[in-house]
Scaffold this motif. Structure first.
Motif, mmCIF file in Angstrom:
data_model
loop_
_atom_site.group_PDB
_atom_site.id
_atom_site.type_symbol
_atom_site.label_atom_id
_atom_site.label_comp_id
_atom_site.label_asym_id
_atom_site.label_seq_id
_atom_site.Cartn_x
_atom_site.Cartn_y
_atom_site.Cartn_z
ATOM 1 N N ASP A 4 0.845 -1.192 0.000
ATOM 2 C CA ASP A 4 0.000 0.000 0.000
ATOM 3 C C ASP A 4 0.883 1.245 0.000
ATOM 4 N N PRO A 5 0.787 2.091 -1.041
ATOM 5 C CA PRO A 5 1.659 3.271 -1.141
ATOM 6 C C PRO A 5 1.502 4.236 0.037
ATOM 7 N N HIS A 6 0.282 4.365 0.536
ATOM 8 C CA HIS A 6 0.060 5.267 1.673
ATOM 9 C C HIS A 6 0.798 4.771 2.915
ATOM 10 N N GLN A 7 0.703 3.474 3.179
ATOM 11 C CA GLN A 7 1.386 2.905 4.347
ATOM 12 C C GLN A 7 2.906 3.000 4.181
ATOM 13 N N ARG A 8 3.391 2.761 2.971
ATOM 14 C CA ARG A 8 4.827 2.853 2.705
ATOM 15 C C ARG A 8 5.320 4.284 2.918
ATOM 16 N N ARG A 9 4.523 5.257 2.496
ATOM 17 C CA ARG A 9 4.873 6.670 2.682
ATOM 18 C C ARG A 9 4.956 7.005 4.169
ATOM 19 N N ILE A 10 4.019 6.489 4.935
ATOM 20 C CA ILE A 10 4.018 6.741 6.384
ATOM 21 C C ILE A 10 5.259 6.136 7.025
ATOM 22 N N THR A 48 12.967 -2.466 5.446
ATOM 23 C CA THR A 48 11.730 -3.195 5.172
ATOM 24 C C THR A 48 11.049 -2.657 3.919
ATOM 25 N N LEU A 49 11.308 -1.400 3.589
ATOM 26 C CA LEU A 49 10.744 -0.832 2.364
ATOM 27 C C LEU A 49 11.574 -1.230 1.153
ATOM 28 N N SER A 50 12.895 -1.057 1.260
ATOM 29 C CA SER A 50 13.808 -1.501 0.200
ATOM 30 C C SER A 50 15.231 -1.397 0.723
ATOM 31 N N TRP A 51 16.115 -2.211 0.161
ATOM 32 C CA TRP A 51 17.508 -2.156 0.608
ATOM 33 C C TRP A 51 18.137 -0.824 0.207
#
Length: 140
Positions: A4-10, A48-51
């Motif tokens: 979810d882009p919103h959760q990733r942004r948070i 957790t989002l990306s290396w």
């Protein structure tokens, strides 16, 4: 981690906020008390989002730490000392990023394999139930 882009942004904003917050606390405590270990939290969270984001946050954490120490009045006997300390800290964070990324990737692969095997087992169970019904119909 969620797609979810919103959760990733948070999560990204929280990660950056943690680096800034730890940096401020690090500055306020002065250069004699090290806060390096606390930067591990945003580094892992970023990974957790990306290396790649983990590497960026690793670099930002080291910059925050060095700038905070110098702003707090750290005086080094040689100019190379803060650079050396920064390289060692960055190397440590990058190892953490690499290890966490490997573990995270392996975990995702295991989850995918479990889903695949569960689906195969469910298919097999449905087929056996169908065959049992056929056998019962034939024997009646």
């Amino acid at each position: 981690m969620s797609t979810d882009p919103h959760q990733r942004r948070i999560v990204a904003l929280v990660t950056v906020g943690l680096v800034v917050g730890i940096g401020v606390v690090d500055f306020l405590l002065g250069f004699e008390i090290s806060m390096l270990v606390f930067y591990c939290l945003p580094v892992v969270l970023a990974t957790t989002l990306s290396w790649r984001f983990g590497m960026v946050i690793s670099f930002a954490s080291v910059v925050s730490w060095v700038v905070g120490d110098i702003a707090a009045g750290a005086d080094y006997t040689a100019r190379v000392v803060p650079w050396w300390n920064a390289v060692i800290a960055l190397g440590t964070y990058l190892v953490i990023v690499w290890l966490f990324h490997v573990v995270h990737t392996l975990h995702q692969q295991v989850e995918a394999r479990v889903r695949d095997r569960t689906e195969a087992l469910s298919t097999e169970m449905r087929e056996r139930a169908r065959l049992e019904r056929e056998v019962l119909e034939i024997t009646e």
